[in-house]
Design a protein around this motif. Structure first.
Motif, PDB file in Angstrom:
ATOM      1  N   UNK A 271      18.264  29.983  38.375  1.00 10.98           N
ATOM      2  CA  UNK A 271      17.597  28.688  38.263  1.00 10.98           C
ATOM      3  C   UNK A 271      17.516  28.015  39.627  1.00 10.98           C
ATOM      4  N   UNK A 272      16.617  27.042  39.735  1.00  9.95           N
ATOM      5  CA  UNK A 272      16.458  26.306  40.993  1.00  9.95           C
ATOM      6  C   UNK A 272      17.724  25.534  41.353  1.00  9.95           C
ATOM      7  N   UNK A 273      18.391  24.996  40.352  1.00 11.00           N
ATOM      8  CA  UNK A 273      19.626  24.261  40.621  1.00 11.00           C
ATOM      9  C   UNK A 273      20.690  25.186  41.200  1.00 11.00           C
ATOM     10  N   UNK A 274      20.786  26.405  40.670  1.00  6.10           N
ATOM     11  CA  UNK A 274      21.774  27.349  41.199  1.00  6.10           C
ATOM     12  C   UNK A 274      21.393  27.809  42.592  1.00  6.10           C
ATOM     13  N   UNK A 275      20.096  28.009  42.849  1.00  5.57           N
ATOM     14  CA  UNK A 275      19.682  28.375  44.204  1.00  5.57           C
ATOM     15  C   UNK A 275      20.043  27.257  45.185  1.00  5.57           C
ATOM     16  N   UNK A 276      19.875  26.010  44.774  1.00  2.20           N
ATOM     17  CA  UNK A 276      20.247  24.888  45.653  1.00  2.20           C
ATOM     18  C   UNK A 276      21.740  24.916  45.956  1.00  2.20           C
ATOM     19  N   UNK A 277      22.556  25.251  44.945  1.00  2.00           N
ATOM     20  CA  UNK A 277      24.005  25.344  45.157  1.00  2.00           C
ATOM     21  C   UNK A 277      24.332  26.466  46.139  1.00  2.00           C
TER      22      UNK A 277
END
Length: 838
Positions: A271-277
């Protein structure tokens, strides 16, 4: 990514005397080759036939002259280097011309085409603008025709396409597409088109590198049908079955996405949120099928095969165990790379390992810099566009830094090995910090600790469990637990104060100094020289972004697709007028375009976010902007109960007559009136906040109109004198709709320039051709964002600039003379994205 044993240490070469330094003579031609390829990628246009022939002939003549010359060795070396650079330029230009020739004819844009071909990638889950589920996938074209009849003539279209297929509505299921299947599809295509913003992601370059020369959306109707299942023994079918089995076994999306990315190369599963992390903790390189994973897989296969081969004296007599193990490791790397989707990082690693294995097999033990250069030559010969990729430079520089600093093989005992590992991690982190700042304008302060913990955990635990699940599916459960543990740790690290250091884009001189400083910091040189490295890196860590002068302002109309977002800056203040559209649920212009743009320009907070009205193409990115950047004041025409009010510390209504002065620059609201805001029956467009900005001298001004329509334009003219509306720049109302831009408004404002923010081939037909004719008749120069990209102007400058022209490269789409992309070609498929990909 390289085994240290394949390259000889520099100290050993030096001890053997000057004669042993002959391999270094190959370094200059190798660097010239890389420079020649890089020079191609900097071209706005590829050389014509005459120029290409001249460069090629000159390169061949230089090569022949250097080979036959009896001049001094230094002159011959220069001749070989010149030949290498010229031949590399010719080779890169030839490859680029071949790929450019696969373009989609403009006449076939926006028309229904019947395609037959194969699903050439794992379909990645995506969402349409209305929340309809869908797939995005690569399609290998076999045949195409313009109509459903067999008698229709075939078309010549690009061989590989990027297609999207959406369900008819949010509660329906998308078409049952699976990798490797043959399908007949009814599709509407368009040429590659991406958003063009300063320091932004170049989507058109990414498509060009991947060989995807057109994109499109499936059309509704009965023309879509499966022609053949994927062969059971094919790699595509096996990858599809494994992904489905993994998703059934692991229900938690975050863990399933990481396991799928590491085993199958399905990076879209994260997910995009995990990529940001992962980006904020410096682990993005680790959560894809990277060179590290491919190399470790090859190393494990090499060790196992060598051990098994040495168990048979008969086999060893036929072929030495080291040679079998070496090439067996390369074969294992190739198999893993193919099964994981043959991604670009995996391809680079396979070619690097193969070239180093070849060197070793022929008995050559070159010093590590030359071995590394040879690997780079092989990689760029296969993929000339590798020099455009940040991953290429990061991976090669990481290996070079570790080799230069020593690999720690001589360490004995676990304490010594631990210290060597810590030292290598520090070397890689410090040495790559300038490149990270150069490419991404951010540096993970917790990255050293995160990598120290995550590299062995991901490489030695999670990745083997992800791969082993293909044989024993129960291992995926253990892998999911390990992923959850790692994610919890990373969330804790990223919550630390100053976990991520972000900087504006530095000038070229600061970038060059920072790269040199990073090298000095990690080389085994005296500490006085390392202190010089710190001084060289400082301008890259604390660049001074350029700002307008006192009394002047900057106007930057971002390229956000079909929507509005304008950044207005003075010497010490920043205002964002509208926040662009929402592209799909969870994906908007705020996170994709505006936050990266603001950070790159050095905007650390917004003094005001002005939302002209409530339409989603104007407020779609507001929540993301609020989450990613401090905003002091929200000013809008939103109704009191709108949820956006709760996201900001202060919220005001925009009313005609309000005004303020920042750094001598005057800001004034011209519409709507307080009475109009109180009227509940008005449409949102009619309540658009109209903002006028004027320099301290009063000679330069701009008017931003939102989506104001003809009736309100007439009222605006009635309330204000024509001289009060004069402006050099007009943000075209309602994206150039037929319901706006009346002749009376244009006569009153009398702008020199007009800017339209619209999407490429948008379904609304913005800007309308009659409206464009009206501007042309008035002598007003119009800039449309699909043709211009981000439009930038300073009130103390002579002329504005278009980002699509400033950053133009040969792979970018060039606007046609007849502006065919402005005409409406019919509505898109239900649920389809209406904006450009970015």
């Amino acid at each position: 990514m390289h085994s240290p044993a394949t390259a000889e240490p520099l100290q050993a070469v030096a001890r053997r005397g000057p004669a042993s330094l002959w391999p270094f003579r190959l370094a200059l031609p190798a660097l010239a080759w890389l420079s020649g390829l890089a020079c191609v990628q900097l071209q706005r246009e590829l050389p014509g036939e005459g120029a290409f022939a001249a460069v090629l002939l000159f390169g061949l003549a230089s090569l022949i002259a250097a080979m036959r010359s009896r001049a001094a060795a230094a002159l011959r070396l220069l001749g070989f280097s010149l030949a290498a650079g010229l031949l590399a330029f010719s080779y890169g230009s030839w490859r680029a011309e071949l790929r450019l020739a696969e373009r989609l004819p403009e006449a076939w844009e926006g028309r229904d085409l019947l395609l037959i071909g194969r699903v050439d990638s794992l379909p990645a889950a995506t969402l349409g603008q209305a929340g309809a589920p869908g797939w995005r996938f690569e399609f290998a074209l076999e045949a195409a025709q313009a109509g459903p009849l067999a008698s229709d003539p075939p078309l010549q279209l690009p061989a590989r396409l990027l297609l999207s297929a959406f369900a008819e509505h949010a509660d329906a299921a998308p078409p049952p597409l699976r990798a490797g299947e043959r399908w007949q599809l009814l599709v509407r295509l368009k040429q590659p088109q991406g958003l063009m913003n300063p320091h932004g992601f170049d989507y058109e370059l990414w498509l060009f590198e991947q060989g995807l020369r057109a994109s499109g959306v499936l059309r509704p109707g009965g023309a879509q049908r499966r022609l053949a299942e994927a062969p059971f023994a094919s790699i595509d079918a096996a990858r599809q079955r494994l992904r489905e089995a993994l998703q059934r076994r692991v229900s938690e999306p975050s863990a399933a996405g990481v396991l799928a990315a590491l085993s199958l190369g399905d990076q879209a599963a994260i997910s995009r949120a995990d990529w940001a992390l992962f980006r904020d903790t410096g682990l993005s390189h680790l959560l894809s099928v990277s060179g590290l994973h491919v190399t470790m897989f090859a190393w494990a296969a090499q060790g196992l095969l060598g051990w098994a081969w040495r168990g048979s004296a008969r086999l060893c007599l036929r072929c030495p165990a080291p040679a079998v193990a070496r090439w067996g490791g390369v074969a294992a790397a190739l198999a893993y790379a193919l099964f994981s989707g043959w991604g670009v990082p995996a391809q680079r690693t396979v070619w690097m390992l193969a070239s180093l294995a070849l060197l070793r097999s022929v008995g050559v033990r070159w010093p590590w810099p030359l071995a590394l250069l040879l690997s780079a030559l092989v990689v760029t010969a296969v993929d000339p566009w590798a020099v455009c990729q940040a991953g290429f430079w990061l991976s090669f520089c990481a290996v070079g830094l570790l080799m230069a600093a020593g690999d720690g093989e001589s360490a004995r005992g676990w304490r010594a090995q631990l210290m060597a590992g810590l030292r290598n991690q520090a070397v890689a982190t410090l040495g790559l910090a300038p490149l990270s700042l150069l490419f991404f304008q951010q540096l993970s302060v917790v990255g050293v600790l995160a990598n120290l913990l995550a590299i062995p955990w991901v490489s030695l635990v999670i990745t083997p469990l992800a791969l082993g699940g293909a044989i024993l599916p129960g291992l995926w459960i253990w892998g999911a637990w390990c992923v959850d543990l790692m994610m919890a740790l990373l969330r804790g690290l990223v919550s630390w104060p100053l976990a991520v250091w972000t900087v504006p884009v530095a000038p070229l001189w600061a970038q060059a100094a920072g790269l040199a400083g990073g090298v000095l910091l990690v080389l085994p040189v005296p500490w006085r020289l390392r202190a010089l490295g710190l001084a060289l890196v400082a301008p890259l860590l604390w660049p001074a972004p350029e700002r307008p002068r006192e009394g002047e302002f900057e106007f930057l109309a971002a390229d956000v697709g079909q929507g509005t977002a304008v950044l207005l800056r003075t010497a010490n203040h920043a205002l964002l007028y509208d926040a662009g559209p929402q592209y799909a649920p969870g994906v908007d212009a705020g996170q994709r375009v505006l936050l990266p743009l603001l950070r790159a320009l050095g905007v650390r907070q917004l003094d005001q976010l002005l939302l002209s009205h409530r339409d989603s193409d104007h407020v779609g990115g507001a929540a993301s902007v609020a989450a990613g950047l401090p905003v002091r004041v929200l000013r809008s025409s939103l109704e009191p109960g709108h949820p956006l009010h709760r996201l900001f510390p202060s919220s005001l209504l925009c009313e005609a007559g309000q005004g303020w002065v920042w750094d001598g620059v005057q800001f004034e609201l011209l519409h709507p009136s307080a009475e109009q805001i109180r009227q509940q029956h008005l449409k949102s467009n009619e309540l658009s906040c109209v903002l006028r900005v004027r320099s301290a001298s009063g000679q330069r001004s701009a008017i931003l109109m939102g989506d104001l329509e003809a009736g309100q334009e007439t009222e605006l003219l009635r309330r204000h004198r024509p001289q009060d509306l004069r402006a050099e720049l007009l943000l075209v109302p309602h994206h150039g709709s037929k319901t706006s831009s009346t002749p009376e408004l244009l006569a009153a404002v009398a702008p020199r320039w007009a800017v339209v923010q619209s999407g490429y081939r948008n379904r609304f037909g913005h800007p309308a051709l009659p409206v464009l004719a009206r501007y042309q008749a008035a002598g007003i120069e119009v800039f449309n964002s699909p043709d211009c990209g981000a439009w930038r102007w300073r009130s103390d400058a002579v002329a504005p600039s278009c980002q699509r022209q400033l950053g133009r490269r040969y792979w970018h789409r060039q606007p046609s003379a007849d502006r065919a992309g402005l005409s409406w070609q019919g509505p898109p498929a239900p649920g389809a994205h209406l904006e450009e990909d970015g």
